[in-house]
Motif scaffolding. Structure first.
Motif, PDB file in Angstrom:
ATOM      1  N   GLN A 135     117.989 -88.028 109.858  1.00  0.00           N
ATOM      2  CA  GLN A 135     118.624 -88.702 108.705  1.00  0.00           C
ATOM      3  C   GLN A 135     117.451 -89.107 107.600  1.00  0.00           C
ATOM      4  OE1 GLN A 135     121.447 -89.321 109.332  1.00  0.00           O
ATOM      5  NE2 GLN A 135     121.857 -89.725 111.791  1.00  0.00           N
ATOM      6  N   CYS A 136     116.848 -88.032 107.357  1.00  0.00           N
ATOM      7  CA  CYS A 136     115.794 -88.286 106.315  1.00  0.00           C
ATOM      8  C   CYS A 136     116.387 -88.033 104.966  1.00  0.00           C
ATOM      9  CB  CYS A 136     114.623 -87.242 106.832  1.00  0.00           C
ATOM     10  SG  CYS A 136     115.281 -85.600 106.858  1.00  0.00           S
ATOM     11  N   GLY A 137     117.224 -87.246 104.627  1.00  0.00           N
ATOM     12  CA  GLY A 137     117.859 -86.909 103.375  1.00  0.00           C
ATOM     13  C   GLY A 137     117.148 -85.887 102.678  1.00  0.00           C
ATOM     14  N   GLN A 138     116.245 -84.884 103.529  1.00  0.00           N
ATOM     15  CA  GLN A 138     115.520 -83.919 102.642  1.00  0.00           C
ATOM     16  C   GLN A 138     116.507 -82.901 102.235  1.00  0.00           C
ATOM     17  OE1 GLN A 138     111.414 -82.771 104.110  1.00  0.00           O
ATOM     18  NE2 GLN A 138     112.305 -83.934 105.917  1.00  0.00           N
ATOM     19  N   CYS A 139     117.706 -82.750 103.044  1.00  0.00           N
ATOM     20  CA  CYS A 139     118.599 -81.854 102.409  1.00  0.00           C
ATOM     21  C   CYS A 139     119.458 -81.954 101.201  1.00  0.00           C
ATOM     22  CB  CYS A 139     119.719 -81.631 103.766  1.00  0.00           C
ATOM     23  SG  CYS A 139     120.377 -83.232 103.983  1.00  0.00           S
ATOM     24  N   TYR A 182     125.905 -84.125 105.117  1.00  0.00           N
ATOM     25  CA  TYR A 182     125.303 -82.928 104.690  1.00  0.00           C
ATOM     26  C   TYR A 182     126.241 -81.869 105.836  1.00  0.00           C
ATOM     27  CZ  TYR A 182     122.386 -78.645 105.083  1.00  0.00           C
ATOM     28  OH  TYR A 182     121.748 -77.229 105.171  1.00  0.00           O
ATOM     29  N   GLN A 201     119.316 -76.004 104.367  1.00  0.00           N
ATOM     30  CA  GLN A 201     118.464 -77.221 103.712  1.00  0.00           C
ATOM     31  C   GLN A 201     117.911 -78.078 104.560  1.00  0.00           C
ATOM     32  OE1 GLN A 201     121.553 -78.512 100.893  1.00  0.00           O
ATOM     33  NE2 GLN A 201     121.953 -76.578 100.021  1.00  0.00           N
ATOM     34  N   CYS A 202     118.049 -77.866 105.811  1.00  0.00           N
ATOM     35  CA  CYS A 202     117.295 -79.339 106.612  1.00  0.00           C
ATOM     36  C   CYS A 202     115.984 -78.743 107.514  1.00  0.00           C
ATOM     37  CB  CYS A 202     118.485 -79.255 107.905  1.00  0.00           C
ATOM     38  SG  CYS A 202     117.780 -80.358 109.007  1.00  0.00           S
ATOM     39  N   LEU A 222     122.780 -80.782 113.601  1.00  0.00           N
ATOM     40  CA  LEU A 222     121.841 -81.185 112.926  1.00  0.00           C
ATOM     41  C   LEU A 222     120.937 -82.117 113.681  1.00  0.00           C
ATOM     42  CD1 LEU A 222     123.897 -81.716 109.798  1.00  0.00           C
ATOM     43  CD2 LEU A 222     122.200 -79.955 110.224  1.00  0.00           C
ATOM     44  N   PRO A 223     119.610 -82.296 113.646  1.00  0.00           N
ATOM     45  CA  PRO A 223     118.589 -83.025 114.115  1.00  0.00           C
ATOM     46  C   PRO A 223     118.771 -84.677 114.249  1.00  0.00           C
ATOM     47  CG  PRO A 223     117.501 -82.026 112.304  1.00  0.00           C
ATOM     48  CD  PRO A 223     118.832 -81.644 112.355  1.00  0.00           C
ATOM     49  N   GLY A 252     121.791 -88.323 104.665  1.00  0.00           N
ATOM     50  CA  GLY A 252     121.967 -88.225 106.129  1.00  0.00           C
ATOM     51  C   GLY A 252     122.571 -87.045 106.708  1.00  0.00           C
TER      52      GLY A 252
HETATM   53  S1  SF4 Z   1     117.487 -82.731 106.237  1.00  0.00           S
HETATM   54 FE1  SF4 Z   1     119.637 -83.723 106.362  1.00  0.00          FE
HETATM   55  S2  SF4 Z   1     120.578 -82.719 107.866  1.00  0.00           S
HETATM   56 FE2  SF4 Z   1     118.176 -82.458 108.093  1.00  0.00          FE
HETATM   57  S3  SF4 Z   1     117.614 -84.157 109.406  1.00  0.00           S
HETATM   58 FE3  SF4 Z   1     117.404 -84.872 107.107  1.00  0.00          FE
HETATM   59  S4  SF4 Z   1     119.166 -85.916 106.743  1.00  0.00           S
HETATM   60 FE4  SF4 Z   1     119.702 -84.655 108.595  1.00  0.00          FE
END
Ligand code: SF4
Ligand code: SF4
Ligand code: SF4
Ligand code: SF4
Lengths: 565, 191
Positions: B45-49, B57, B70-71, B41-42, B53
């Motif tokens: 830490q954006c929470g889009q998944c 995930y 989902q990322c 995982l990159p 964090g």
């Molecule tokens: S979508 Fe989830 S797994 Fe992907 S970078 Fe954002 S927080 Fe990390």
């Protein structure tokens, strides 16, 4: 020569095309209207600019200071006025810009003050700093800062210092001409390097298609009366000028995959680098010019002594480019890269400008599938399996490509040269390498982000804990205070039979009362505003309201109202 | 007959004991699978998944509670790597979680910033420096481009800027898409 020479694996014999540019001696270049000197010209960090637009600079004045652990300074190539310090297109396939100092020459070509150094009496560390600030880098094309290579290694001395005058790539003759015309001064540079590295022997490898250069260097060695230095003619075979290949031919040492030649007591420098070390130490002149071969689609191919920053088209014009010229290639036909524009500057890495046209370098035949003939593996001087690397690069299986030693590939182009399917193999390797580097950068960034994220979470936890502790401590302090107050005051109604239970109750009640008292006091202290200068009317109104409040407040304050009973 | 039985039982006992000992001796701390997923995982830490964090995930994927697509910052390549690691089928990025964007960093318009510190609290990697009522700045090298600081800013002074390519980050193109001829045409016109 009686020296036993060795063979390296693979290699090819392309047409050399070197005679055309060696008929005339090295020529000077008239000053151009403008010099564009990129600050980032060598492997390592980006030098920071030391001048501003409007500054007057001398020839040889430092305009970019070495920055970071591996970096090399940059200098003004002539005297003049700094017009701008701005991004300019660099001589790189990408066509991207980089921060450059643009100088308008004043025509005087005046040197600033020059510091010379006596290398025999100066400690090695100072010499290395001096060479870093003189901007001396490897002129064979890799532009690695030379000072970083001039370390004798763990044992304090080197076994063999190899000087690379092989110049195996077709069309390029700048090293050849340097050895023919400046062998004596070059030798002085070699002696300085030998001193710094404490090298036992020095071997100067020159391909046997340059008999005049071999003779000139041998004459210079004889004239200097030094022993332990030898100019060796080696068989002409591309890429004999690769560092590992030349070391193999001269010493028989096979540097394994992933190792460095210094591990075996050998270090390799280009002849041009030796000459610029001579200029830096004995004349005090930093690296501001270099020899450049102009060849290919021009009427008079020749070598020029060119100031760094000279626009390529200014230089090529002297050699008479033919009308159908449509491209410049920096380097030779095997390893060179196409320039994004004609007016990009000559930099420290520019050993040759190969002028090309459609007729001279026709577009390659279309790529056909790999037939696994193995020709590329036979030709590979780095002992790799190029077709495997090709398969893995093509399918973007970079992990596997690395396992097959992709990074030992020197991008010599032998494999593409022999491939019957016309596959641009090197393009695939370059693509793979840059993808792998990009992934490594991303990985580093991700790891750093993970650490910072975890640290932030940890910090927030800790702050929350600290806050809670502080609150708890405060509560405990108040409780103690109240308890102390309660102890000194006479405790009415405290029964001997139930001493334990009411005590906390009492404490709690006291706590609440204390808080309420505090609130009351605060309220009383907060005096209402705007009541200083009131008209009698308003005053009367307020008094009236206050009176009513009193009445309303009284029954509420009375304990146990009858409705509740 | 009996000897054979004894031998077999004996072997079974010895091997069983060996296995039992090994499982204690080589017990791995933590969950290695979660670590492996987290490494892919990159770390934006954006929470889009839909998790707070990357690691949560990763834990959810390992526990079978989340899909591998989902990322958005990880993009197609990230999904492929996860599919490889877990032996699952590749799926395109799930649209409800977002789209793959070019990598960007946040920039604060320093003339508009009122120094409210809200963005500092939002940033998951502490990439913003500043103090109350002081102008804030983003340390571009630490910014992961998660966009979490955009929403809290009361004066909308934070924007996302795609990262420009430099010579150090430039990549050779896949040989099929050769761009050199186009670049040279413009050069010819200039010359
Ligand atoms: S979508 Fe989830 S797994 Fe992907 S970078 Fe954002 S927080 Fe990390
Ligand atoms: S030379 Fe070309 S066709 Fe032959 S194995 Fe190598 S890549 Fe394949
Ligand atoms: S380009 Fe690389 S793989 Fe090809 S022959 Fe040269 S070293 Fe070998
Ligand atoms: S500065 Fe903004 S976009 Fe960058 S990491 Fe912090 S919150 Fe995310």
């Amino acid at each position: 020569m009686l020296r036993k020479l060795f063979k390296f694996h693979g290699g090819v014999k392309p047409q050399t095309n070197k005679e055309q540019s060696t008929t005339a001696p090295i020529a000077a270049v008239p000053l151009p209207d403008r010099l564009v000197i990129p600050l980032h010209q060598a492997v390592g960090g980006h030098p920071r600019p030391l001048v501003q637009p409007g500054d007057r600079v001398f020839k040889g004045q430092r305009i970019g200071g070495a920055d970071g652990s591996l970096s090399s300074a940059v200098h003004a190539s002539t005297s003049g006025l700094v017009r701008a310090v701005a991004p300019a297109v660099m001589p790189h396939t990408s066509g991207l810009t980089t921060l450059s100092v643009i100088i308008e020459p004043d025509g005087e070509d005046r040197w600033g003050e020059l510091d010379k150094v006596n290398y025999r009496s100066t400690p090695p560390d100072e010499l290395r700093d001096f060479l870093r600030d003189a901007g001396v880098v490897g002129l064979g094309g890799a532009v690695f800062p030379s000072y970083a290579k001039l370390k004798p290694g763990k044992e304090g001395k080197l076994k063999t210092l190899v000087i690379n005058g092989a110049e195996c790539e077709p069309f390029i003759t700048c090293d050849d001409m340097l050895m023919r015309e400046r062998a004596g001064d070059m030798l002085k540079g070699i002696l300085a390097m030998r001193h710094m590295l404490q090298a036992e022997e020095v071997l100067i490898g020159i391909e046997d298609n340059k008999p005049q250069a071999v003779a000139a260097v041998q004459a210079a060695i004889a004239a200097s009366g030094q022993s332990g230095i030898e100019a060796v003619a080696i068989p002409t075979r591309y890429p004999a000028g690769g560092a590992k290949q030349l070391i193999r031919v001269l010493t028989g040492i096979e540097v394994p995959h992933g190792r460095r030649s210094t591990d075996f007591g050998v270090q390799c420098f280009n002849v041009g680098t030796a000459y610029s070390i001579y200029e830096a130490l004995e004349l005090g002149r930093p690296l501001i010019s270099r020899l450049v071969t102009v060849a290919g689609n021009v009427n008079a191919p020749r070598n020029y002594d060119v100031l760094i920053g000279t626009p390529m088209d200014h230089l090529v014009r002297l050699a008479g480019p033919r009308a159908d010229t449509d491209r410049y290639i920096m380097g030779g036909p095997m390893m060179g890269v196409r320039m994004p524009a004609f007016d990009v500057p000559v930099v420290k890495a520019t050993n040759c400008i190969l002028v090309g046209s459609e007729a001279m370098f026709p577009a390659p035949a279309p790529e056909m599938p790999c037939i696994r003939c193995g020709e590329c593996a036979k030709a590979c001087p780095a002992d790799l399996a190029p077709f495997e690397l090709y398969w893995f690069s093509r399918s973007k299986n970079f992990g596997k490509a690395q396992e097959y030693h992709l990074f030992d590939c020197i991008e010599c182009g032998c494999c593409s040269f022999v491939c019957p399917s016309h596959i641009p193999l090197v393009d695939y390797y370059r693509f793979s390498k840059s993808e792998i580097w990009a992934r490594e950068r991303e990985k580093e960034a991700a790891d750093a982000a993970r650490d910072r994220f975890e640290f932030k979470n940890h910090r927030q936890e800790r702050e929350k804990l600290e806050k809670a502790e502080k609150l708890a401590a405060k509560a405990a302090a108040t409780r103690e205070k109240v308890a102390a107050d309660g102890a000194t005051a006479p405790a009415p109604g405290s029964d001997a039979a139930t001493p334990a239970k009411p005590a906390p109750d009492a404490a709690k009640r006291a706590l609440i009362e204390a808080a309420m008292e505090k609130a009351r006091q605060q309220k009383a202290q907060a005096a209402p505003k705007n009541t200083d200068q009131l008209s009698p009317d308003v005053q009367a109104e307020i008094a009236d309201i206050e009176a009513r409040r009193e009445i309303v407040a009284k029954p509420a304050a009375s304990p146990l109202p009858p409705q509740d009973a | 007959m009996f000897t054979a039985l004894f031998v077999m039982t004996g072997i079974a006992l010895v091997l069983g004991a060996g296995l039992g000992f090994a499982s204690i001796k080589f017990k791995v701390e933590g969950d290695p699978l979660v670590d492996k997923i987290d490494a892919i995982l990159p770390q934006t830490q954006c929470g889009q998944c839909g998790f707070p964090g990357c690691r949560p995930y990763a834990t959810a994927i390992a526990g079978g509670e989340a899909e591998i697509n989902q990322c958005p910052p990880g993009g197609e390549e990230g999904i492929r790597k996860l599919a490889d690691l877990l032996g699952r089928e590749f799926k395109p990025l799930s649209e409800e979680h977002g789209v793959e964007k070019p990598k960007s960093v946040a920039i604060i318009d320093e003339n508009t910033c009122i120094g409210c510190t809200l963005c500092i609290q939002a940033c998951p990697v502490d990439a913003i420096v500043g103090a109350a009522k002081q102008m804030h700045t983003i340390v571009a090298s630490e910014c992961t481009g998660c966009e979490l600081c955009l929403a809290p800013c009361p004066v909308d002074c934070i924007t996302m800027e795609p990262i420009a390519e430099t010579v150090d980050t430039w990549k050779w193109r896949y040989p099929v898409f050769q761009i050199a001829p186009a670049a040279l045409d413009t050069a010819r016109q200039e010359a």
